[in-house]
Motif scaffolding. Sequence first.
Motif, PDB file in Angstrom:
ATOM      1  N   LEU A  58       0.839  -1.192   0.000  1.00  0.00           N
ATOM      2  CA  LEU A  58       0.000   0.000   0.000  1.00  0.00           C
ATOM      3  C   LEU A  58       0.877   1.245   0.000  1.00  0.00           C
ATOM      4  N   SER A  59       0.479   2.258  -0.741  1.00  0.00           N
ATOM      5  CA  SER A  59       1.234   3.504  -0.763  1.00  0.00           C
ATOM      6  C   SER A  59       1.200   4.163   0.611  1.00  0.00           C
TER       7      SER A  59
ATOM      8  N   PRO B 293      -8.326   5.282   3.088  1.00  0.00           N
ATOM      9  CA  PRO B 293      -8.857   4.695   1.853  1.00  0.00           C
ATOM     10  C   PRO B 293      -9.149   5.717   0.759  1.00  0.00           C
ATOM     11  N   ASP B 294      -9.193   6.990   1.096  1.00  0.00           N
ATOM     12  CA  ASP B 294      -9.470   8.020   0.085  1.00  0.00           C
ATOM     13  C   ASP B 294      -8.243   8.354  -0.752  1.00  0.00           C
ATOM     14  N   THR B 295      -7.051   8.136  -0.206  1.00  0.00           N
ATOM     15  CA  THR B 295      -5.832   8.537  -0.924  1.00  0.00           C
ATOM     16  C   THR B 295      -4.879   7.380  -1.207  1.00  0.00           C
ATOM     17  N   GLN B 296      -4.954   6.301  -0.450  1.00  0.00           N
ATOM     18  CA  GLN B 296      -3.999   5.210  -0.642  1.00  0.00           C
ATOM     19  C   GLN B 296      -4.331   4.395  -1.899  1.00  0.00           C
ATOM     20  N   VAL B 297      -3.290   3.818  -2.492  1.00  0.00           N
ATOM     21  CA  VAL B 297      -3.458   2.928  -3.643  1.00  0.00           C
ATOM     22  C   VAL B 297      -2.683   1.646  -3.382  1.00  0.00           C
TER      23      VAL B 297
ATOM     24  N   LEU C  52      -7.819   2.810  -3.684  1.00  0.00           N
ATOM     25  CA  LEU C  52      -8.772   2.202  -2.759  1.00  0.00           C
ATOM     26  C   LEU C  52     -10.119   2.916  -2.764  1.00  0.00           C
ATOM     27  N   ARG C  53     -10.160   4.138  -3.264  1.00  0.00           N
ATOM     28  CA  ARG C  53     -11.431   4.854  -3.308  1.00  0.00           C
ATOM     29  C   ARG C  53     -12.419   4.212  -4.283  1.00  0.00           C
TER      30      ARG C  53
ATOM     31  N   LEU D 175     -10.355  -7.549  -4.653  1.00  0.00           N
ATOM     32  CA  LEU D 175     -10.104  -6.721  -3.476  1.00  0.00           C
ATOM     33  C   LEU D 175     -11.375  -6.565  -2.653  1.00  0.00           C
ATOM     34  N   THR D 176     -11.215  -6.559  -1.334  1.00  0.00           N
ATOM     35  CA  THR D 176     -12.306  -6.301  -0.402  1.00  0.00           C
ATOM     36  C   THR D 176     -11.777  -5.428   0.717  1.00  0.00           C
TER      37      THR D 176
END
Length: 464
Positions: free
Chosen positions: A217-218, A249-253, A277-278, A314-315
């Motif tokens: 995860l970033s 979860p709004d910014t991570q990839v 993740l968004r 993904l979940t």
Amino acid sequence: MNKFIFDMWPFLDKAICNNIKRATRPIFDQYVGQYGIESIEFGQLTLGALPPTFQGIKVYEMLEKELVIEPVIRWASTSNVTVNAKVHSFKVTVQLEDLHIMLKPRVTLKSLVPSFPCFANLCVSLMEKPRIDFGFKLLGGDVMAIPVLYQYVQDQISKQISILYHWPKVIQIPILDGASGATKKPVGILHVKVIKALNLLKMDFLGKSDPYVKMRLSGERLPWKKTSVKMSNLNPEWNEHFRFIVKDPDTQVLELHMFDWEKVKMHDKLGMQVIPLRLLTPYESKLFTLDLVRSMNPNDPQNKKNRGKLIVELTFDPFREDNMSSDGEGNASVRREADGECSGGVLLVSVENAEDVEGKRHTNPYAEVLFRGERKKTKVIRKTRDPRWSEEFQFMVDEPPVEDKIHIEVKSKRRGLPFRNKESLGHVNINLVDVVNNGRINEKYHLINSRNGMIHVEIKWNTV
């Protein structure tokens, strides 16, 4: 503190007044042109030569990552604020002077972080009604000299301020964002199923590729997670599961990189892709078929080459906000599933600090956390008996650790010499049943095999 404010006051006065002018300019402009008002501007604006003074400060000592203080502030200001308004070509002057204030606020600095100014948010509320006195002149006449009006205005100002800011109401002022050192807390778990890949590049001249996938995860510095290697296969199937702790979860990839395993030389990169993740809906599984590219640079001409596809599922499972529920008698209990069992989650262990630790040969303490065979360490702090680490470790488990203990040991490490370079300064074993039942513990523990040593630990249990 009073001496510091006194020396800084001439500069603070100018800075505050400039901010007031900038903030009120749009307010003044919206009235120009209405009610015959042609212009509104400040004539004079100064807070005076006398700064606010602290008459005393009460400090609350708490086992939390915050600092709570209650100062008594008095300000006998010689301020002079004049506003000139032009109405139907007549000049109207309003003047505020001789402002006297007494406040008893509660100021909370939280969360404490290792980046200047060392706290992320400033929370302020009033413990009692403020006392405010001032002079108010309109067209040269002192309006506040009218006894009934004077008392009414004083009461209304104190009342309105109390309604807005009296404890437990709080005004919160953010100081640092997440990038500046205010570390974000975990909010859920990302489940990743790496299913298969299709039509991968053939990297070996005399054979097929030996692909595997690395992912992370970033925004995290944790080690990459990897699938197994599928030898001589351009259409590999893994069906392997991985879990990641999500903080934003709004910014991570999720970063996915495909490599060709090599026994001797550096592994060749087959391609990569990312998933924000968004795009996920909480608790819903989503299947992604990704076209692999060489890089995330949209201008890279190599991205036009067909590198195959990667299929993943993904979940995202957010942590429950109601990890604890009341049984009606004030006792906290963990929320259970319909079948009576609680799901897995994340154990968060924060090793805050230690006190009065001492080694026989050296005292360069660090803490070592051991849980279910997984070992994690804090940084070493040299030559101190009262180290402060404030480091958090995360352990993902599939079921509540009600039967488990966590072992924390304070050790000392000396550089250079290979013999006797480490020694134990004391340890503690903590039963986790109370953490699971209550959701959190925050305690100081006496270290076993230490004369007076203590360690401060906070442990949280978050379920999904």
